[in-house]
Design a protein around this motif. Structure first.
Motif, PDB file in Angstrom:
ATOM      1  N   LEU A  80       0.972  -1.149  -0.049  1.00 54.17           N
ATOM      2  CA  LEU A  80      -0.022   0.008  -0.052  1.00 54.17           C
ATOM      3  C   LEU A  80       0.825   1.300   0.048  1.00 54.17           C
ATOM      4  N   ASP A  81       0.892   1.990  -0.912  1.00 57.82           N
ATOM      5  CA  ASP A  81       1.710   3.322  -1.311  1.00 57.82           C
ATOM      6  C   ASP A  81       0.507   4.419  -1.062  1.00 57.82           C
ATOM      7  N   VAL A  82       1.236   5.040   0.175  1.00 61.45           N
ATOM      8  CA  VAL A  82       0.260   6.246   0.572  1.00 61.45           C
ATOM      9  C   VAL A  82       0.757   7.452   0.074  1.00 61.45           C
ATOM     10  N   ARG A  83       1.515   7.638  -0.856  1.00 61.12           N
ATOM     11  CA  ARG A  83       2.015   8.865  -1.272  1.00 61.12           C
ATOM     12  C   ARG A  83       1.084   9.292  -2.329  1.00 61.12           C
ATOM     13  N   SER A  84       1.116  10.699  -2.854  1.00 59.25           N
ATOM     14  CA  SER A  84       0.229  11.253  -3.842  1.00 59.25           C
ATOM     15  C   SER A  84       0.150  10.672  -5.012  1.00 59.25           C
ATOM     16  N   LYS A  85      -1.074  10.884  -5.931  1.00 56.37           N
ATOM     17  CA  LYS A  85      -1.103  10.262  -6.986  1.00 56.37           C
ATOM     18  C   LYS A  85       0.035  10.652  -8.194  1.00 56.37           C
ATOM     19  N   ASP A  86       0.383  11.918  -7.892  1.00 51.95           N
ATOM     20  CA  ASP A  86       1.587  12.026  -8.747  1.00 51.95           C
ATOM     21  C   ASP A  86       2.876  11.313  -8.550  1.00 51.95           C
ATOM     22  N   GLU A  87       3.273  11.411  -7.325  1.00 53.80           N
ATOM     23  CA  GLU A  87       4.309  10.532  -6.942  1.00 53.80           C
ATOM     24  C   GLU A  87       4.332   9.173  -7.342  1.00 53.80           C
ATOM     25  N   PHE A  88       3.112   8.347  -7.184  1.00 56.63           N
ATOM     26  CA  PHE A  88       2.920   7.204  -7.502  1.00 56.63           C
ATOM     27  C   PHE A  88       3.072   7.188  -9.057  1.00 56.63           C
ATOM     28  N   SER A  89       2.721   8.024  -9.681  1.00 61.13           N
ATOM     29  CA  SER A  89       2.490   7.883 -11.066  1.00 61.13           C
ATOM     30  C   SER A  89       3.920   8.041 -11.656  1.00 61.13           C
ATOM     31  N   ALA A  90       4.840   8.704 -10.771  1.00 63.37           N
ATOM     32  CA  ALA A  90       6.354   8.956 -11.334  1.00 63.37           C
ATOM     33  C   ALA A  90       7.002   7.572 -11.214  1.00 63.37           C
ATOM     34  N   TYR A  91       6.720   7.025  -9.877  1.00 61.56           N
ATOM     35  CA  TYR A  91       7.738   5.919  -9.882  1.00 61.56           C
ATOM     36  C   TYR A  91       7.149   5.037  -8.607  1.00 61.56           C
ATOM     37  N   HIS A  92       6.802   3.906  -8.974  1.00 61.26           N
ATOM     38  CA  HIS A  92       6.239   2.826  -7.760  1.00 61.26           C
ATOM     39  C   HIS A  92       6.599   1.344  -7.900  1.00 61.26           C
ATOM     40  N   ILE A  93       6.567   0.582  -6.805  1.00 65.59           N
ATOM     41  CA  ILE A  93       6.979  -0.689  -6.883  1.00 65.59           C
ATOM     42  C   ILE A  93       5.681  -1.410  -7.714  1.00 65.59           C
ATOM     43  N   PRO A  94       6.047  -2.395  -8.514  1.00 64.71           N
ATOM     44  CA  PRO A  94       5.045  -3.124  -9.342  1.00 64.71           C
ATOM     45  C   PRO A  94       4.260  -4.029  -8.405  1.00 64.71           C
ATOM     46  N   GLY A  95       2.995  -3.750  -8.596  1.00 67.75           N
ATOM     47  CA  GLY A  95       2.072  -4.767  -7.864  1.00 67.75           C
ATOM     48  C   GLY A  95       1.704  -3.908  -6.671  1.00 67.75           C
ATOM     49  N   SER A  96       2.021  -2.437  -6.392  1.00 68.39           N
ATOM     50  CA  SER A  96       1.571  -2.009  -5.197  1.00 68.39           C
ATOM     51  C   SER A  96       0.275  -1.323  -5.588  1.00 68.39           C
ATOM     52  N   ARG A  97      -0.440  -0.743  -4.557  1.00 63.52           N
ATOM     53  CA  ARG A  97      -1.845  -0.183  -4.639  1.00 63.52           C
ATOM     54  C   ARG A  97      -1.598   1.121  -4.017  1.00 63.52           C
ATOM     55  N   ASN A  98      -2.002   2.166  -4.768  1.00 62.36           N
ATOM     56  CA  ASN A  98      -1.907   3.826  -4.145  1.00 62.36           C
ATOM     57  C   ASN A  98      -3.226   4.200  -3.640  1.00 62.36           C
ATOM     58  N   ILE A  99      -3.265   4.382  -2.540  1.00 62.02           N
ATOM     59  CA  ILE A  99      -4.236   5.311  -1.676  1.00 62.02           C
ATOM     60  C   ILE A  99      -3.680   6.469  -1.016  1.00 62.02           C
ATOM     61  N   PRO A 100      -3.690   7.285  -1.439  1.00 54.60           N
ATOM     62  CA  PRO A 100      -3.103   8.697  -0.712  1.00 54.60           C
ATOM     63  C   PRO A 100      -3.454   8.792   0.624  1.00 54.60           C
ATOM     64  N   LEU A 101      -2.549   9.228   1.495  1.00 52.77           N
ATOM     65  CA  LEU A 101      -2.828   9.385   2.772  1.00 52.77           C
ATOM     66  C   LEU A 101      -4.044  10.160   3.206  1.00 52.77           C
ATOM     67  N   ASP A 102      -4.272  11.284   2.450  1.00 52.08           N
ATOM     68  CA  ASP A 102      -5.564  11.777   2.969  1.00 52.08           C
ATOM     69  C   ASP A 102      -6.594  11.159   2.450  1.00 52.08           C
ATOM     70  N   GLU A 103      -6.752  10.185   1.624  1.00 51.49           N
ATOM     71  CA  GLU A 103      -8.039   9.609   1.177  1.00 51.49           C
ATOM     72  C   GLU A 103      -8.069   8.304   2.300  1.00 51.49           C
ATOM     73  N   LEU A 104      -7.316   7.747   2.868  1.00 54.08           N
ATOM     74  CA  LEU A 104      -7.158   6.518   3.528  1.00 54.08           C
ATOM     75  C   LEU A 104      -8.318   6.022   4.350  1.00 54.08           C
ATOM     76  N   GLY A 105      -8.567   7.114   4.793  1.00 52.48           N
ATOM     77  CA  GLY A 105      -9.791   6.846   6.151  1.00 52.48           C
ATOM     78  C   GLY A 105     -10.881   6.598   5.398  1.00 52.48           C
ATOM     79  N   ASP A 106     -11.240   7.049   4.197  1.00 50.56           N
ATOM     80  CA  ASP A 106     -12.516   6.936   3.495  1.00 50.56           C
ATOM     81  C   ASP A 106     -12.515   5.562   2.786  1.00 50.56           C
ATOM     82  N   ARG A 107     -11.054   4.899   2.422  1.00 45.59           N
ATOM     83  CA  ARG A 107     -10.956   4.008   1.570  1.00 45.59           C
ATOM     84  C   ARG A 107     -10.628   2.703   1.749  1.00 45.59           C
ATOM     85  N   LYS A 108     -10.816   2.751   3.497  1.00 50.00           N
ATOM     86  CA  LYS A 108     -10.127   1.296   4.156  1.00 50.00           C
ATOM     87  C   LYS A 108     -10.659  -0.023   3.581  1.00 50.00           C
TER      88      LYS A 108
END
Length: 357
Positions: free
Chosen positions: A273-301
Motif C-alpha cells: 500500500l503506497d500512501v504517497r500522492s497520485k502524482d508521486e505514485f505515477s512517477a515511480y512505484h513498486i510493481p504490484g503496489s496499490r496507491n491510496i493517498p494518505l489523505d484518502e485512506l480513512g475513507d477507502r479502508k
C-alpha cells in the motif's frame, strides 16, 4: 535406531516404543518467536519426525534477547528460513517444512489438516482464536502458551473432547488488551513456557504422563510458584463446522519494519500500500503496489484486504506512521518499508530519488 536418542530410549517409562511414536509424528508450530524457538529446538532434537513452521516475520533486533537462535547477522532475514536452517544442522534425521506465510482464514484448515497436532507460539489473540477454531473443526489438539511479563500460561485444548480455548476465553479481547508490545517480557520466560509446551507435545504423542487438558497451568517466575486452574468444557464450543467471518487477525498495534531485501524476496505475501500522492505514485512505484493517498485512506479502508499483511510505503517512511494510525482498527498486521521507497530504489535498483517525504 540411532544412538542420538539413547538417553531417551533407556528411560523405563519411555523406551523404543515412545521414540518410534515421536519419529512417526508430525507437529505444526505456529510462530518462530519467543515460544516457538525453544519448542522447535527440543522437538527437533528429540526426534519428532516432521515439523512444520509457519511464520512470515523477519528477525528484528528487539527479538534477540528472548529468541537466542537468531543472531545480529540474521537481522532482516525471515525467521522461518533461519530457524529451518538451524534445525537441519541440528538433526538431519527429521523433516522440516517451512511455510513463509502467516496463518490466515484462507490457509489455516489446509495447513493444520496435514499435521497430528498444533503448537501455538503466536503472539496475538487473532491468530490464537483462528488456531483454536481450525483445530476444533479438524479435531486436532493444540498446545497453548501465553506470556504476561514475568508470568506464563500453558494448557492443551481440544484434546479428546476436552475444553477449547473459547471455553477459557469465549470472545476475543479488545485491542488494548491484545496489544502484545505494551506488556513486555523478560527474555528467559518464553524459554520456560515454550519448553513446557514442548513437553505437552511429547506427552500427547507418546502417551506418557498426564496431559494438561482441562487445566490451565499458571507459572510465576519471580516466586517460582505454579498453580493449576480447572477449565470446564462447554459443549457448544466443540461443535464448530466452519470458520466464521469473524475478524481473526488482530495484530500487535506497533508497526514492524520490512527491509528492501526482505520485501523483494516475499512481495507476494504482502498487500503493498503506497500512501504517497497520485502524482508521486505515477512517477515511480513498486510493481504490484496499490496507491491510496494518505489523505484518502480513512475513507477507502474498505479497499484494503484483511487476509494478508499490509506493507505501507511512502518516500522516506514518514507518512507510513499516520497511515498506520488510520489502519489501527482495520485488523491487519502492519509493516512499513524500512527507509521508504527511496531506500528501496537505492538498495534494489541503484536509483536515487529526490529528498521529499
Amino acid at each position: 535406531m540411532s544412538d542420538r536418542y539413547i538417553r531417551q530410549r533407556t528411560l523405563n517409562t519411555f523406551g523404543d516404543a515412545a521414540q518410534d511414536k515421536l519419529q512417526q509424528a508430525s507437529v505444526l508450530v505456529i510462530g518462530a518467536g519467543g515460544l516457538g524457538v525453544p519448542a522447535l529446538q527440543y522437538l527437533n532434537a528429540m526426534g519428532v519426525g516432521r515439523l512444520g513452521i509457519v511464520d512470515a516475520d523477519t528477525v528484528d533486533l528487539s527479538n534477540l534477547h528472548r529468541q537466542p537462535i537468531y543472531t545480529e547477522n540474521d537481522l532482516g532475514k525471515f525467521k522461518a528460513e533461519v530457524i529451518g536452517n538451524f534445525l537441519k544442522a541440528q538433526n538431519s534425521e527429521t523433516e522440516k517444512v517451512i511455510y513463509k506465510t502467516f496463518l490466515q482464514p484462507t490457509n489455516a484448515l489446509e495447513l493444520i489438516s496435514e499435521y497430528d497436532l498444533v503448537l501455538d507460539a503466536s503472539d496475538n489473540f487473532g491468530t490464537r482464536y483462528l488456531v483454536n477454531d481450525s483445530c476444533v473443526i479438524l479435531n486436532k489438539p493444540f498446545i497453548y502458551g501465553g506470556l504476561f511479563g514475568f508470568e506464563g500460561q500453558v494448557s492443551v485444548f481440544n484434546y479428546r473432547g476436552g475444553p477449547t480455548y473459547r471455553c477459557l476465553y469465549p470472545e476475543m479481547p479488545d485491542r488494548v488488551i491484545a496489544d502484545c508490545n505494551t506488556h513486555g517480557v523478560l527474555g528467559v520466560v518464553p524459554g520456560i513456557i515454550g519448553n513446557l509446551q514442548a513437553m505437552e507435545v511429547v506427552k500427547i504423542l507418546t502417551g506418557i504422563g498426564e496431559v494438561l487438558s482441562g487445566k490451565l497451568l499458571l507459572v510465576d517466575t519471580l516466586s517460582m510458584q505454579t498453580h493449576k486452574m480447572n477449565i470446564a468444557a462447554i459443549r457448544e464450543n466443540l461443535e464448530l463446522k466452519s470458520l466464521t467471518k469473524e475478524q481473526y487477525m488482530v495484530p500487535c498495534s506497533s508497526m514492524k519494519g520490512l527491509d528492501p531485501e526482505a520485501l523483494e524476496a516475499a512481495a507476494g505475501e504482502f498487500f503493498l500500500l503506497d500512501v504517497r500522492s497520485k502524482d508521486e505514485f505515477s512517477a515511480y512505484h513498486i510493481p504490484g503496489s496499490r496507491n491510496i493517498p494518505l489523505d484518502e485512506l480513512g475513507d477507502r479502508k474498505g479497499e484494503i484486504p484483511v487476509d494478508r499483511p499490509v506493507c505501507l510505503i511512502c518516500q522516506q517512511a514518514i507518512r507510513t506512521k499516520p497511515a498506520a494510525a488510520v489502519l489501527e482498527d482495520h485488523g491487519v498486521a502492519l509493516y512499513e518499508l524500512t527507509g521508504g521507497l527511496r531506500n528501496y530504489l537505492e538498495f534494489i535498483k541503484g536509483v536515487r530519488i529526490p529528498d521529499t517525504q
